[in-house]
Design a protein around this motif. Structure first.
Motif, PDB file in Angstrom:
ATOM      1  N   GLU A  26      24.839  54.445  57.898  1.00 33.81           N
ATOM      2  CA  GLU A  26      25.716  53.977  56.730  1.00 33.81           C
ATOM      3  C   GLU A  26      24.818  54.439  55.364  1.00 33.81           C
ATOM      4  OE1 GLU A  26      25.573  50.326  59.806  1.00 33.81           O
ATOM      5  OE2 GLU A  26      24.071  51.855  59.070  1.00 33.81           O
ATOM      6  N   SER A  27      25.618  54.212  54.282  1.00 33.85           N
ATOM      7  CA  SER A  27      24.942  54.262  53.073  1.00 33.85           C
ATOM      8  C   SER A  27      25.932  53.587  52.011  1.00 33.85           C
ATOM      9  CB  SER A  27      24.889  55.644  52.523  1.00 33.85           C
ATOM     10  OG  SER A  27      26.456  56.353  52.719  1.00 33.85           O
ATOM     11  N   GLY A  28      25.310  53.228  50.835  1.00 34.23           N
ATOM     12  CA  GLY A  28      26.098  52.544  49.886  1.00 34.23           C
ATOM     13  C   GLY A  28      25.814  51.139  49.585  1.00 34.23           C
ATOM     14  N   SER A  81      29.741  53.524  53.224  1.00 29.63           N
ATOM     15  CA  SER A  81      30.153  54.768  53.923  1.00 29.63           C
ATOM     16  C   SER A  81      29.511  54.683  55.310  1.00 29.63           C
ATOM     17  CB  SER A  81      29.876  55.828  53.086  1.00 29.63           C
ATOM     18  OG  SER A  81      30.539  56.003  51.833  1.00 29.63           O
ATOM     19  N   CYS A  82      30.281  55.081  56.303  1.00 28.99           N
ATOM     20  CA  CYS A  82      29.490  55.419  57.553  1.00 28.99           C
ATOM     21  C   CYS A  82      30.205  56.575  58.110  1.00 28.99           C
ATOM     22  CB  CYS A  82      30.083  54.115  58.630  1.00 28.99           C
ATOM     23  SG  CYS A  82      29.528  54.533  59.924  1.00 28.99           S
ATOM     24  N   THR A 113      22.976  48.440  56.593  1.00 28.96           N
ATOM     25  CA  THR A 113      22.573  48.470  55.152  1.00 28.96           C
ATOM     26  C   THR A 113      22.885  47.351  54.287  1.00 28.96           C
ATOM     27  OG1 THR A 113      23.117  49.782  53.243  1.00 28.96           O
ATOM     28  CG2 THR A 113      25.124  49.246  54.290  1.00 28.96           C
TER      29      THR A 113
END
Length: 120
Positions: free
Chosen positions: A6-8, A21-22, A114
């Motif tokens: 994940e990010s964001g 996002s993943c 996240t």
């Protein structure tokens, strides 16, 4: 093996937006249900949204009309667009993948999470 990254996440003021996002690897992505769960301190992990392999979506009542889930099978990625964020949306958000197994069941996979923090 399946990996979900994940990010964001981050810190945002109430009323703001974030996009999570993943990115998935090690799985046949387009067969999977994908989704997002969240866990706030002292609370159980709860479903936020899910999108199945046919693109059908489902949302928790608390986020309907504010969050949008989407996926792109060509790049093995699922997103969660979060708008009109509220302090009660503060939680660790986890990416989820439900991979069909040979027995007709589902294998569950999770990202590392996240943090999303919404200030009032």
């Amino acid at each position: 093996h399946v990996q979900l990254v994940e990010s964001g996440g981050g810190l945002v003021q109430a009323g703001g937006s974030l996009r999570l996002s993943c990115a998935a690897s090690g799985t046949i992505f387009d067969r999977n249900a994908m989704g997002w769960y969240r866990q706030a301190p002292g609370k159980q992990r709860e479903l936020v949204s899910v999108i199945d392999s046919d693109g059908r979506t489902n949302y928790a009542d608390s986020v309907k009309g504010r969050f949008i889930i989407s996926r792109d099978n060509a790049i093995n990625t699922v997103w969660l667009q979060m708008n009109s964020l509220k302090p009660e949306d503060t939680a660790v958000y986890y990416c989820y993948a439900g991979e069909p197994d040979r027995g007709g069941g589902t294998l569950d996979f999770w990202g590392q999470g996240t943090q999303v923090t919404v200030s009032s």
